[in-house]
Design a protein around this motif. Structure first.
Motif, PDB file in Angstrom:
ATOM      1  N   THR A 127       0.827  -1.207   0.000  1.00  0.00           N
ATOM      2  CA  THR A 127       0.000   0.000   0.000  1.00  0.00           C
ATOM      3  C   THR A 127       0.862   1.258   0.000  1.00  0.00           C
TER       4      THR A 127
ATOM      5  N   PHE B  15       2.385   1.761  -3.516  1.00  0.00           N
ATOM      6  CA  PHE B  15       1.424   2.296  -4.476  1.00  0.00           C
ATOM      7  C   PHE B  15       1.045   3.738  -4.149  1.00  0.00           C
ATOM      8  N   LEU B  16       0.995   4.087  -2.874  1.00  0.00           N
ATOM      9  CA  LEU B  16       0.697   5.455  -2.490  1.00  0.00           C
ATOM     10  C   LEU B  16       1.794   6.408  -2.954  1.00  0.00           C
TER      11      LEU B  16
ATOM     12  N   LEU C 143       3.907   5.915  -5.410  1.00  0.00           N
ATOM     13  CA  LEU C 143       3.880   5.991  -6.872  1.00  0.00           C
ATOM     14  C   LEU C 143       2.744   6.869  -7.384  1.00  0.00           C
ATOM     15  N   SER C 144       1.576   6.769  -6.768  1.00  0.00           N
ATOM     16  CA  SER C 144       0.453   7.587  -7.232  1.00  0.00           C
ATOM     17  C   SER C 144       0.662   9.060  -6.916  1.00  0.00           C
ATOM     18  N   VAL C 145       1.230   9.379  -5.758  1.00  0.00           N
ATOM     19  CA  VAL C 145       1.528  10.778  -5.425  1.00  0.00           C
ATOM     20  C   VAL C 145       2.591  11.323  -6.368  1.00  0.00           C
ATOM     21  N   SER C 146       3.585  10.509  -6.681  1.00  0.00           N
ATOM     22  CA  SER C 146       4.631  10.934  -7.603  1.00  0.00           C
ATOM     23  C   SER C 146       4.061  11.225  -8.985  1.00  0.00           C
ATOM     24  N   LYS C 147       3.176  10.351  -9.448  1.00  0.00           N
ATOM     25  CA  LYS C 147       2.568  10.564 -10.764  1.00  0.00           C
ATOM     26  C   LYS C 147       1.685  11.807 -10.751  1.00  0.00           C
ATOM     27  N   ALA C 148       0.931  12.014  -9.685  1.00  0.00           N
ATOM     28  CA  ALA C 148       0.066  13.190  -9.596  1.00  0.00           C
ATOM     29  C   ALA C 148       0.901  14.467  -9.542  1.00  0.00           C
TER      30      ALA C 148
ATOM     31  N   SER D 134       2.262  15.183 -13.010  1.00  0.00           N
ATOM     32  CA  SER D 134       1.187  15.711 -13.849  1.00  0.00           C
ATOM     33  C   SER D 134       0.892  17.169 -13.500  1.00  0.00           C
TER      34      SER D 134
END
Length: 81
Positions: free
Chosen positions: A36, A39-40, A42-47, A50
């Motif tokens: 978890t 994935f958290l 990675l998602s914050v990094s992608k956001a 962006s």
């Protein structure tokens, strides 16, 4: 032969789980938390990436001058930047 190895591995895992379910559940919980967190991040990094691409078009700087500054001071400061 390979199927027998898988069956034996499943039986062994079930025996270990039934022998000490709290240890097994703790391991599952820790692995779940670890995945978890990954994935958290990675998602914050992608956001963030962006957001940087859409929000930061060019470098920005703010310069504050005194109210008594002359227009030549403003032109000189703009030229220096």
């Amino acid at each position: 032969m390979i199927i027998n190895q898988h069956v034996n591995a499943i039986k062994l895992a079930a025996k270990k789980f039934l022998k000490s379910p709290s240890d097994s559940m703790l391991n599952i919980f820790i692995i779940t938390i670890f995945i978890t967190i990954i994935f958290l991040v990675l998602s914050v990094s992608k956001a963030t990436t962006s957001w940087e691409q859409t929000s930061l078009q060019y470098p920005q700087i703010m310069v504050f001058l005194k109210n008594s500054s002359k227009s030549s001071d403003v032109v000189t400061t703009e030229g220096a930047i």
